[in-house]
Scaffold this motif. Structure first.
Motif, PDB file in Angstrom:
ATOM      1  N   GLY A  29      -3.311  -8.810   1.069  1.00  0.00           N
ATOM      2  CA  GLY A  29      -4.417  -7.907   0.786  1.00  0.00           C
ATOM      3  C   GLY A  29      -4.682  -6.937   1.907  1.00  0.00           C
ATOM      4  O   GLY A  29      -4.953  -5.755   1.683  1.00  0.00           O
ATOM      5  N   ARG A  30      -4.587  -7.433   3.143  1.00  0.00           N
ATOM      6  CA  ARG A  30      -4.805  -6.553   4.293  1.00  0.00           C
ATOM      7  C   ARG A  30      -3.734  -5.474   4.359  1.00  0.00           C
ATOM      8  O   ARG A  30      -4.035  -4.289   4.608  1.00  0.00           O
ATOM      9  N   ALA A  31      -2.480  -5.853   4.148  1.00  0.00           N
ATOM     10  CA  ALA A  31      -1.389  -4.872   4.204  1.00  0.00           C
ATOM     11  C   ALA A  31      -1.549  -3.814   3.118  1.00  0.00           C
ATOM     12  O   ALA A  31      -1.322  -2.620   3.363  1.00  0.00           O
ATOM     13  N   VAL A  32      -1.950  -4.228   1.920  1.00  0.00           N
ATOM     14  CA  VAL A  32      -2.150  -3.272   0.826  1.00  0.00           C
ATOM     15  C   VAL A  32      -3.303  -2.334   1.142  1.00  0.00           C
ATOM     16  O   VAL A  32      -3.209  -1.114   0.944  1.00  0.00           O
ATOM     17  N   ALA A  33      -4.397  -2.882   1.652  1.00  0.00           N
ATOM     18  CA  ALA A  33      -5.565  -2.059   1.971  1.00  0.00           C
ATOM     19  C   ALA A  33      -5.234  -1.035   3.047  1.00  0.00           C
ATOM     20  O   ALA A  33      -5.585   0.149   2.937  1.00  0.00           O
ATOM     21  N   LEU A  34      -4.553  -1.464   4.102  1.00  0.00           N
ATOM     22  CA  LEU A  34      -4.205  -0.549   5.188  1.00  0.00           C
ATOM     23  C   LEU A  34      -3.234   0.530   4.718  1.00  0.00           C
ATOM     24  O   LEU A  34      -3.364   1.708   5.088  1.00  0.00           O
ATOM     25  N   ALA A  35      -2.269   0.138   3.888  1.00  0.00           N
ATOM     26  CA  ALA A  35      -1.302   1.119   3.390  1.00  0.00           C
ATOM     27  C   ALA A  35      -1.963   2.123   2.456  1.00  0.00           C
ATOM     28  O   ALA A  35      -1.671   3.325   2.513  1.00  0.00           O
ATOM     29  N   ALA A  36      -2.861   1.651   1.600  1.00  0.00           N
ATOM     30  CA  ALA A  36      -3.558   2.561   0.685  1.00  0.00           C
ATOM     31  C   ALA A  36      -4.404   3.564   1.468  1.00  0.00           C
ATOM     32  O   ALA A  36      -4.423   4.765   1.160  1.00  0.00           O
ATOM     33  N   ALA A  37      -5.111   3.080   2.495  1.00  0.00           N
ATOM     34  CA  ALA A  37      -5.919   3.972   3.319  1.00  0.00           C
ATOM     35  C   ALA A  37      -5.043   4.991   4.043  1.00  0.00           C
ATOM     36  O   ALA A  37      -5.388   6.175   4.141  1.00  0.00           O
TER      37      ALA A  37
END
Length: 246
Positions: A29-37
């Motif tokens: 979840g953290r990796a997805v959130a950071l990549a989306a941002a």
């Protein structure tokens, strides 16, 4: 898209989009959130504990990406009314929701069916299946307000071919595939909303470490390596792709 594993997103892929990601406290979840941002999205960061969300918020702000939002949410305890309240809050703050990514996951242990506790079974199904249903259902009106909305459920190989000792978690992940397929069928007529599932494979994560304490986590790939696969399913390049299990 013939090979989602090799997808390279353009820098502005998610510019002006609002993306809600659950399970941000753990690595996927953290990796997805950071990549989306990093690719232009305003990300709504969700997990049970506020303290786990604040460092991710700070990283996004420090990098100069769009200001994120924080949404503490206990999937095991939240009531139906709370899920609708969350959707109302998102509507008031943003007016729409362009993407919803379910990354939260929970499994207390690996066990034979003979020994699986009934209360534990109920909680695992609640976090991994019922809560994603409740959150998705509450957010559907907002998603329908978006031009190009996408819902991504995080799948698991044991939810496509069950393995011994995975019990409730496997059952819940099989349910996620059914939920994904049903929702994809129900939303296919308009041609705008995309609903898919993605098995990220074995990566280094808190859940993996908890279930395999004797395993060396440094031998596992980092979650950042699979983030672009989620971005493909969230971005305009996957228009028309729905009901698929990646």
């Amino acid at each position: 898209m013939s090979d989602i594993a090799s997808y390279v997103p353009p820098a502005d892929l998610l510019t002006d989009r609002v993306i809600l990601v659950t399970g941000v406290a753990d690595t996927i979840g953290r990796a997805v959130a950071l990549a989306a941002a990093a690719h232009g999205a305003t990300v709504v960061l969700s997990d049970r504990d506020l303290s786990a969300l604040e460092p991710v918020y700070d990283r996004i702000e420090a990098a100069g990406h769009p200001q994120p939002a924080i949404l503490p949410l206990d999937l095991a305890e939240a009531s139906e009314a709370e899920f609708f309240g969350i959707a109302d809050t998102l509507g008031q703050e943003f007016g729409r929701l362009d993407g919803l990514v379910h990354c939260a996951a929970y499994a207390p242990y690996l066990s034979r069916i003979d020994d699986y506790g009934a209360e534990d079974w109920a909680i695992v199904l609640r976090v991994n299946l019922t809560a994603p249903f409740l959150l998705t259902r509450a957010c559907l009106p907002l998603l329908r307000e978006a031009v190009d909305p996408a819902v991504v459920f995080t799948a698991d190989r044991v939810g496509r071919r069950a393995r011994a000792y995975w019990g409730a978690y496997a059952a819940a992940k099989f349910g996620i595939e059914g939920l994904m397929q049903a929702l994809a069928e129900e939303t296919s007529e308009g041609g705008q909303m995309r609903v898919n599932s993605l098995d990220p494979g074995v990566v280094r994560s808190g859940l993996r470490l908890h279930l395999y304490p004797g395993e060396d986590p440094h031998q596992l790939p980092e979650a950042e390596g699979i983030a672009n696969r989620y971005l493909y399913l969230l971005g305009p390049g996957s228009r028309g792709v729905t009901g698929q299990a990646f």
